[in-house]
Motif scaffolding. Structure first.
Motif, short mmCIF file in Angstrom:
data_model
loop_
_atom_site.label_atom_id
_atom_site.label_comp_id
_atom_site.label_asym_id
_atom_site.label_seq_id
_atom_site.Cartn_x
_atom_site.Cartn_y
_atom_site.Cartn_z
N UNK A 232 0.83 -1.21 0.00
CA UNK A 232 0.00 0.00 0.00
C UNK A 232 0.86 1.26 0.00
N UNK A 233 1.98 1.22 0.71
CA UNK A 233 2.85 2.39 0.72
C UNK A 233 3.52 2.59 -0.65
N UNK A 234 3.80 1.49 -1.34
CA UNK A 234 4.26 1.62 -2.73
C UNK A 234 3.14 2.20 -3.60
N UNK A 235 1.90 1.78 -3.33
CA UNK A 235 0.76 2.27 -4.11
C UNK A 235 0.62 3.79 -4.01
N UNK A 236 0.75 4.31 -2.80
CA UNK A 236 0.65 5.77 -2.62
C UNK A 236 1.71 6.48 -3.46
N UNK A 237 2.94 5.91 -3.43
CA UNK A 237 4.05 6.52 -4.18
C UNK A 237 3.80 6.49 -5.69
N UNK A 238 3.38 5.34 -6.19
CA UNK A 238 3.17 5.23 -7.64
C UNK A 238 2.01 6.11 -8.11
N UNK A 239 0.98 6.24 -7.30
CA UNK A 239 -0.13 7.11 -7.67
C UNK A 239 0.32 8.58 -7.69
N UNK A 240 1.18 8.96 -6.75
CA UNK A 240 1.70 10.32 -6.74
C UNK A 240 2.65 10.56 -7.91
N UNK B 255 -2.39 8.18 -14.25
CA UNK B 255 -2.87 6.82 -13.96
C UNK B 255 -3.81 6.86 -12.76
N UNK B 256 -3.45 7.64 -11.75
CA UNK B 256 -4.32 7.80 -10.59
C UNK B 256 -5.70 8.34 -11.02
N UNK C 48 -9.15 -1.92 -15.22
CA UNK C 48 -7.98 -1.03 -15.21
C UNK C 48 -7.41 -0.89 -13.80
N UNK C 49 -8.32 -0.73 -12.83
CA UNK C 49 -7.87 -0.61 -11.43
C UNK C 49 -7.16 -1.89 -10.98
N UNK C 50 -7.72 -3.03 -11.36
CA UNK C 50 -7.08 -4.32 -11.05
C UNK C 50 -5.69 -4.40 -11.69
N UNK C 51 -5.57 -3.93 -12.92
CA UNK C 51 -4.28 -3.96 -13.61
C UNK C 51 -3.26 -3.07 -12.90
N UNK C 52 -3.70 -1.89 -12.48
CA UNK C 52 -2.81 -0.97 -11.76
C UNK C 52 -2.35 -1.59 -10.44
N UNK C 53 -3.27 -2.19 -9.71
CA UNK C 53 -2.92 -2.79 -8.43
C UNK C 53 -1.93 -3.94 -8.61
N UNK C 54 -2.12 -4.75 -9.64
CA UNK C 54 -1.18 -5.85 -9.90
C UNK C 54 0.17 -5.32 -10.35
N UNK C 55 0.18 -4.24 -11.12
CA UNK C 55 1.46 -3.67 -11.55
C UNK C 55 2.21 -3.06 -10.36
N UNK C 56 1.49 -2.51 -9.39
CA UNK C 56 2.12 -2.03 -8.16
C UNK C 56 2.79 -3.19 -7.44
N UNK D 167 -8.97 0.45 -3.33
CA UNK D 167 -10.16 1.06 -3.91
C UNK D 167 -10.68 2.18 -3.01
N UNK D 168 -10.71 1.90 -1.71
CA UNK D 168 -11.23 2.90 -0.76
C UNK D 168 -10.36 4.15 -0.75
N UNK D 169 -9.04 3.97 -0.76
CA UNK D 169 -8.14 5.13 -0.79
C UNK D 169 -8.35 5.94 -2.06
N UNK D 170 -8.44 5.27 -3.20
CA UNK D 170 -8.62 5.96 -4.47
C UNK D 170 -10.01 6.61 -4.57
N UNK D 171 -10.99 5.99 -3.94
CA UNK D 171 -12.35 6.50 -3.95
C UNK D 171 -12.46 7.82 -3.17
N UNK D 172 -11.68 7.93 -2.09
CA UNK D 172 -11.85 9.07 -1.18
C UNK D 172 -10.72 10.09 -1.23
N UNK D 173 -9.53 9.71 -1.75
CA UNK D 173 -8.39 10.61 -1.67
C UNK D 173 -7.63 10.72 -2.99
N UNK D 174 -6.90 11.83 -3.12
CA UNK D 174 -5.91 12.00 -4.18
C UNK D 174 -4.54 12.16 -3.51
N UNK D 175 -3.56 11.42 -4.00
CA UNK D 175 -2.22 11.41 -3.41
C UNK D 175 -1.26 12.23 -4.26
#
Length: 502
Positions: free
Chosen positions: A316-324, A329-330, A357-365, A460-468
């Protein structure tokens, strides 16, 4: 004059003795530790030390992958007096872990893990003890919703607590490390202890920091030296001594929880894993093959914590970084979630099929994060033929997952973040056979199903509610901290609420 000649003679004799000793030690080392006939090749090793300094222990997975380019998919190294084999590439790994899985089902007797676990638990043990404890852990955790839909509300409720913490920073930079660890760990806490811990609980925060250190130290040079030269290193100070004290403190924490459970135990009402285990201890008394006792319970709980929290939290901490790092993509992930779920309804595992697409992003993370780069070591239970070489019984084997997750023959752009790796031409989600972040075979990660559920619902919940985003003027650093797991180096991030954007 005689005394002078006597002194010179003694000096010459000493030099001769020293030279003889050195030559003898080198010759003995070569004869005793030379590669057996048919054994996998590898780099030359130093006398006594072996290949300990061949590997960069801050980037061991990269070194081992580079060596595969020179010595092939199956090669060997020596750590002090012990030979080990490194397996690389999806074909060899599947041959070893799946086709010949029984032959690599054991864990090796590595000094530091054995000193910590005493051969107990569900990670670093083998044989009947491992089988009995793993079977019990899986069946008990499934009873409490492990990997089932009934666990979804627990994860989503924990997200609401985590979201409150994130919002409290009001868009200002903060380090998400401990908050994310706490959120993920509370899921396994609900299963094991029957309760969660508040984010300001200093005792629990300290425990989480301990787990962080455990996965770092276990893969350090200090630990490798301890494992290779245990008799000597027992008396040498260093991180290998620190980890013993840390693990003692962790066990004391678990023991306190255990004692509280014993005082309130009702055999007719199973509240959590500890209650079930205590009941099993009573029911198994007097059985010849019984492995259930309180010390094994404590070690199993410790193993479940490491397996059930550290990897997911790091992902999840990698996910925050990659989305930022990749805001476009975010944005696409958020648009898909808004279309399928909206911002008011909570996500469900049933939504996965509608979020390709979201599933693909999560797997790529997960692929790029490469959370467990070398998996955990195996040990051969019999002589094994792999890649045209013979690996004798009792040899330690590392399965280099890094060699698979970044294989240029398996991935179009192996070193570039590319969700397209998991999408077909129609934009539907596909999972290549080379995607094995949880390893494979009989030692497949115990917490795989829980991790998949946590990652999906939390992400999903983080992406639904926040932008990083990164703090002003700061570029995201993708540098990692090597250990049993690969975690991003600590960073600060800005989190902005999305609610009301639609």
């Amino acid at each position: 004059m005689d005394s002078v000649f006597s002194l010179i003679g003694s000096y010459v004799d000493f030099k001769s003795l020293l030279l003889f000793t050195v030559v003898f030690v080198l010759a003995a080392d070569y004869v005793k530790y030379r590669r057996p006939l048919g054994f996998p090749p590898g780099p030359l090793s130093l006398p006594i030390l072996g290949n300990i300094f061949t590997v960069d222990h801050a980037r061991a997975h990269e070194t081992l992958t580079q060596l595969a380019g020179k010595y092939g998919h199956v090669y060997s190294l020596r750590s002090g007096p012990q030979w080990f084999v490194v397996l690389n590439g999806i074909d060899i790994l599947k041959e070893a872990l799946v086709t010949q899985g029984d032959s690599l089902a054991d864990r090796p007797n590595i000094a530091l893990p054995i000193d910590i676990s005493n051969g107990l638990g569900v990670i670093f043990n083998s044989g009947h003890n491992w089988r009995q404890q793993r079977r019990f852990a899986l069946s008990t955790l499934r009873y409490f919703g492990f990997g089932k839909k009934s666990l979804e509300p627990v994860i989503l409720e924990e997200f609401t607590h985590c979201a409150e913490e994130f919002r409290s920073f009001k868009g200002k930079p903060f380090n998400p490390h401990l908050i994310t660890n706490n959120a993920v760990s509370n899921i396994i806490c609900s299963l094991v202890f029957g309760r969660r811990f508040e984010y300001n609980d200093e005792k629990f925060r300290k425990l989480l920091q301990y787990f962080d250190k455990i996965v770092q130290i276990q893969a350090s040079l200090s630990a490798q030296l301890y494992n290779a030269f245990t008799a000597l290193m027992r008396y040498v100070p260093g991180p290998h001594q620190t980890i013993k004290q840390i693990c003692k403190d962790v066990k004391d924490f678990i023991r306190e929880e255990l004692n509280e459970h014993k005082q309130t135990l009702d055999p007719s009402e199973r509240r959590d894993y500890i209650d079930c285990y205590l009941n099993e201890i009573e029911m198994s008394k007097g059985q010849d093959d019984n492995t259930f006792d309180e010390e094994n319970l404590i070690m199993c709980v410790m193993d479940l914590f490491v397996a059930g929290s550290e990897t997911t939290s790091s992902t999840l901490r990698w996910a925050f970084l990659y989305m930022a790092k990749y805001p476009e993509i975010q944005g696409k992930v958020q648009a898909e979630i808004d279309k399928v779920i909206g911002q008011s309804r909570q996500p469900s595992m049933e939504d996965r099929v509608n979020l390709p697409y979201t599933e693909a992003v999560l797997h790529e993370i997960q692929r790029m994060g490469n959370i467990v780069p070398l998996s955990l070591p195996h040990s051969t239970t019999r002589d094994v033929q792999l890649g045209g070489y013979t690996i004798p019984k009792g040899i330690m084997v590392f399965t280099n997952l890094t060699s698979v997750m970044f294989d240029k023959n398996e991935w179009e752009t192996p070193f570039t973040f590319n969700p397209g790796h998991f999408l077909n031409e129609e934009g539907k989600f596909v999972k290549p056979s080379a995607f094995i972040p949880f390893s494979a075979g009989k030692r497949l990660c115990l917490g795989e199903n829980l991790a998949k559920m946590e990652l999906f619902l939390f992400f999903i919940s983080f992406m639904q509610h926040f932008t990083f985003s990164m703090p002003a003027g700061v570029k995201p650093s993708m540098e990692y901290r090597f250990g049993i797991t690969l975690a991003p180096k600590d960073y600060e991030i800005c989190v902005t609420s999305r609610v009301g954007e639609q």
